[in-house]
Enzyme design. Structure first.
Site, PDB file in Angstrom:
ATOM      1  N   VAL A 125      48.856  28.749  33.129  1.00 34.93           N
ATOM      2  CA  VAL A 125      49.818  29.645  32.475  1.00 34.93           C
ATOM      3  C   VAL A 125      51.067  28.879  32.038  1.00 34.93           C
ATOM      4  O   VAL A 125      51.571  29.079  30.925  1.00 34.93           O
ATOM      5  CB  VAL A 125      50.184  30.840  33.378  1.00 34.93           C
ATOM      6  CG1 VAL A 125      51.186  31.750  32.684  1.00 34.93           C
ATOM      7  CG2 VAL A 125      48.931  31.624  33.760  1.00 34.93           C
ATOM      8  N   GLY A 126      51.544  27.980  32.897  1.00 39.16           N
ATOM      9  CA  GLY A 126      52.718  27.172  32.551  1.00 39.16           C
ATOM     10  C   GLY A 126      52.498  26.395  31.262  1.00 39.16           C
ATOM     11  O   GLY A 126      53.367  26.351  30.381  1.00 39.16           O
ATOM     12  N   SER A 127      51.307  25.797  31.144  1.00 43.76           N
ATOM     13  CA  SER A 127      50.995  25.066  29.915  1.00 43.76           C
ATOM     14  C   SER A 127      50.966  26.011  28.720  1.00 43.76           C
ATOM     15  O   SER A 127      51.424  25.659  27.622  1.00 43.76           O
ATOM     16  CB  SER A 127      49.630  24.384  30.033  1.00 43.76           C
ATOM     17  OG  SER A 127      49.598  23.544  31.159  1.00 43.76           O
ATOM     18  N   LYS A 150      51.272  38.326  41.012  1.00 39.99           N
ATOM     19  CA  LYS A 150      50.934  39.675  41.497  1.00 39.99           C
ATOM     20  C   LYS A 150      51.008  39.781  43.008  1.00 39.99           C
ATOM     21  O   LYS A 150      51.443  40.791  43.552  1.00 39.99           O
ATOM     22  CB  LYS A 150      49.546  40.082  41.010  1.00 39.99           C
ATOM     23  CG  LYS A 150      48.475  39.123  41.441  1.00 39.99           C
ATOM     24  CD  LYS A 150      47.268  39.130  40.520  1.00 39.99           C
ATOM     25  CE  LYS A 150      46.453  37.883  40.792  1.00 39.99           C
ATOM     26  NZ  LYS A 150      46.333  37.000  39.679  1.00 39.99           N
ATOM     27  N   GLU A 173      55.722  41.364  33.715  1.00 41.15           N
ATOM     28  CA  GLU A 173      54.643  41.924  32.878  1.00 41.15           C
ATOM     29  C   GLU A 173      53.314  41.213  33.096  1.00 41.15           C
ATOM     30  O   GLU A 173      52.257  41.850  33.149  1.00 41.15           O
ATOM     31  CB  GLU A 173      55.063  41.838  31.402  1.00 41.15           C
ATOM     32  CG  GLU A 173      54.030  42.272  30.401  1.00 41.15           C
ATOM     33  CD  GLU A 173      53.700  43.755  30.488  1.00 41.15           C
ATOM     34  OE1 GLU A 173      52.657  44.068  31.086  1.00 41.15           O
ATOM     35  OE2 GLU A 173      54.477  44.578  29.971  1.00 41.15           O
ATOM     36  N   VAL A 187      50.111  41.892  35.885  1.00 41.03           N
ATOM     37  CA  VAL A 187      48.983  42.831  35.766  1.00 41.03           C
ATOM     38  C   VAL A 187      48.429  42.776  34.340  1.00 41.03           C
ATOM     39  O   VAL A 187      49.166  42.960  33.366  1.00 41.03           O
ATOM     40  CB  VAL A 187      49.418  44.284  36.053  1.00 41.03           C
ATOM     41  CG1 VAL A 187      48.207  45.222  35.985  1.00 41.03           C
ATOM     42  CG2 VAL A 187      50.094  44.400  37.404  1.00 41.03           C
ATOM     43  N   GLY A 211      34.557  29.012  33.454  1.00 37.96           N
ATOM     44  CA  GLY A 211      36.006  29.023  33.680  1.00 37.96           C
ATOM     45  C   GLY A 211      36.575  30.415  33.939  1.00 37.96           C
ATOM     46  O   GLY A 211      37.790  30.604  33.928  1.00 37.96           O
ATOM     47  N   LYS A 230      47.268  44.243  42.018  1.00 38.86           N
ATOM     48  CA  LYS A 230      47.674  44.788  40.723  1.00 38.86           C
ATOM     49  C   LYS A 230      47.838  46.303  40.782  1.00 38.86           C
ATOM     50  O   LYS A 230      48.776  46.859  40.193  1.00 38.86           O
ATOM     51  CB  LYS A 230      46.640  44.397  39.648  1.00 38.86           C
ATOM     52  CG  LYS A 230      46.616  42.891  39.369  1.00 38.86           C
ATOM     53  CD  LYS A 230      45.376  42.508  38.557  1.00 38.86           C
ATOM     54  CE  LYS A 230      45.352  41.029  38.217  1.00 38.86           C
ATOM     55  NZ  LYS A 230      44.029  40.590  37.697  1.00 38.86           N
TER      56      LYS A 230
END
Lengths: 426, 426
Positions: free
Chosen positions: A14-16, A105, A129, A132, A187, A205
């Site tokens: 996610v950071g990337s 989460k 945001e 979830v 993946g 969630k």
């Protein structure tokens, strides 16, 4: 143009995604908020590791103090996941007056209240945001667009891993184990998929969604939940024959003054809006007392879909920085007059494996009757084999009564085993 | 608790919805924004008329000056529809420093720029979520949750009247005229349904969506559009046979540096997310370069669904009142480096009615070929009658080439008439 300086905690998938979107869509972002978003520091465990985005090495640090003690940094974006360190760092960041965006989460579901309180005390924003439904704007929709609604029901297919597995079992006729393997190879599942397939991820969630939609705090471990590990390709075949699809469903429903909530693999009628959600996609179905039925459907995970939601939050905070506006409190819990009834009543699907001999059906239906479980339909298809599957769909019943009946049925002569019990959504 | 005082302009279906939701969900609303929303005045044409909500008579006024000159009123909610008076009153309200919420698609699509500029000059907010898709949070999603995305595509089924008509034609085999009548009787179509069935309403909405998604202003009358009046139940039957559903689709798609846009009844493949949107429901399908595919699906019209969106906007403004926060500019047009190509190229469905005699097909296919229209498939099913339908699906072609071919085909001996030409979405 004013520049908002940001630090990322964590630089994985996610950071990337966040890093790359900020680069690729720089022009759009700056024209939209009339400010520049600048990543100043990124907290990592290993400076040398290869990643999905090319950050200059001097941006990376292993020391949280480089971030929380930097007065230039306005916002900390927590993308580490898990609770331990993420929780600790988030608290330090808030105490150092950093605004927070998180996709975590587990942390929000478990410690959202304390974190929110701390944020209010320190005059900073916290947004989540991406915690979830990945890129699906479910938190914004509930807290803004639907803010004037009393929510009556939320049903979600909000775990891409299990939905991918169930879709493959359905469409390819795969066994559970093979579908898990395929999900891992594609993946869509972790090396250790436990949290996903046991429903823990979904419970986190759902706990967050219930906070936001109903103003009620139910800790994730108090949500009745069941994973998908006991579902066989046979169950899915029977579901299809009966006009259903099997999905891992997170549900929270008002019934009068009661609030029912659970995470369970469920039979969804084929024409239910959630029945057609496939593979890694997620969807949330909402019934509000003003808006009626609303469905949001999109990618529930992945680098840029989740990054899109993280950035949506970052831009909202960036817009507010420098003003005296403090948006409302999504995690305030005040819906306290609902009775929390957990599983409630429901029809169930029961799949038994029995010896094909006279009198078996009679014994089983008597046991159901004895425990007040009424039967809507029975399917028995003998094919001249010694043992056969026997399928029941019940009318609404409390799970306790069903379990009592099943306990008795298990010990009935000629019942070989209980294959599975699944909730049926109507 | 601080009280935000509001005036409604118009007290019809949506106005009544807003009034009723505010009463029914008062507790939820006040706990959410920690302010009270109080309707102080309602502008009506006829004080005595019966309505869908019970407002005390002293709240009603026929004089806009009672509202715009009342310094206590913070926010004006325009629900009159149309352009003339609504436009005039909105401008006066803005000049009197009232924040604006509107559901008026015609007004925003036509004069959004001027209104927005005036709002900025006067330091007030203007929000218009309800102008597109009723209760579906499409404007908020595009301007906030997806703000970091470059949007690649928007496809919408955003007119409940036409979707109801097409659904009835599909499911009940109804003729167009009967379906219009049923829509009127069911409250889904106006006595004069022209704006809906001719696609004008959808063009307003698409113009707004293009502003918000692409930062590009295309006035509604410059959007190529076609209504659904020429569609027959036969077309819908052929669509089903070929694996499609017919929907009135609003589309805007980036193709390289081009932006294609149009409102047209279209063949959608049966597994397209918009193909299953039925009756009065609306849906918007978005492709963003970060979030991927996202679908929002809900009630596109009606008293409380539209009221829900209006109130969502009202609460956002109420939260901001008293602060120095000025949210960004959803109507700023800066995506100007895209070439606006209108219809672009597409496959088309062509339905001819011809005499069933030798050589006809050859003449027609030659005419297509002469104008560079390649054919993907042809369906001719003779049933021993003298005249037969002849169906073609073309490959990608500019509409101009197709129209040139059709002009020639029309004049071909044995061609009785051109029944319909519909875009095919892939």
């Amino acid at each position: 143009m004013e520049s908002i300086k940001v630090a990322l905690l964590g630089f994985g998938v996610v950071g990337s995604g966040v890093f790359n979107i900020l680069q690729d869509n720089k022009e759009k972002i700056e024209s939209h908020i009339q400010k520049r978003i600048e990543i100043k520091k990124i907290l990592v465990r290993d400076i040398e590791k290869a990643r999905g985005a090319n950050a200059p090495k001097e941006m990376l640090t292993k020391d949280i103090n480089d971030i929380v003690n930097d007065p230039e940094i306005d916002m900390v974006v927590e993308l580490m996941g898990g609770i331990g360190k993420a929780y600790e760092y988030m608290k330090i960041a808030i105490e150092n007056k950093k605004h927070i965006v998180t996709a975590n989460k587990a942390l929000i579901a478990t410690h959202g209240d304390e974190i929110y309180k701390l944020a209010v005390e320190n005059g900073v924003q916290i947004r989540y945001e991406a915690s979830v439904g990945g890129g699906i704007p479910i938190i914004n929709t509930l807290t803004q667009s639907l803010a004037a609604n009393n929510v009556d029901e939320i049903l979600g297919v909000i775990n891409g891993t299990t939905n991918f597995i169930l879709t493959q079992m359905d469409e390819q006729g795969m066994d559970f184990d093979d579908a898990v393997k395929l999900a891992q190879d594609s993946g869509f599942a972790e090396a250790d998929p436990t949290s996903d397939i046991e429903g823990e991820d979904v419970a986190f969630k759902l706990s967050i969604l219930m906070s936001v939609a109903f103003g009620i705090k139910v800790p994730p471990h108090k949500i009745p939940r069941e994973g998908i590990t006991k579902i066989s390709s046979k169950d899915i075949e029977f579901a299809n024959q009966l006009g259903y699809k099997v999905k891992l469903v997170a549900a929270a429903k008002k019934k009068g003054d009661d609030l029912e909530f659970h995470v369970q693999p469920s039979f969804l009628p084929i024409d239910h809006p959630l029945a057609s959600i496939k593979n890694e996609f997620n969807a949330v179905f909402i019934k509000g007392n003003a808006v009626g039925e609303l469905l949001l459907h999109g990618k529930g995970a992945g680098s840029t879909p989740t990054g899109s939601a993280v950035l949506g939050d970052m831009l909202e905070i960036a817009k507010i920085i420098g003003t005296n506006y403090k948006p409302g409190a999504p995690l305030v819990h005040n819906g306290g007059d609902l009775n929390l009834i957990g599983e409630g009543v429901s029809p169930y699907y029961v799949h038994l494996h029995v010896e094909d001999k006279p009198g078996v059906l009679g014994k089983i239906t008597s046991a159901f009757g004895k425990h007040n479980v009424s039967l809507k339909s029975v399917i028995q298809r003998s094919r001249g084999e010694k043992t056969v599957p026997l399928i029941f769909i019940t009318y609404d019943t409390p799970r306790k009564d069903l379990d009592d009946a099943i306990e008795e049925i298990k010990n009935t002569d000629a019942v070989i085993r209980v294959e599975s019990i699944l909730r049926v959504e109507s």
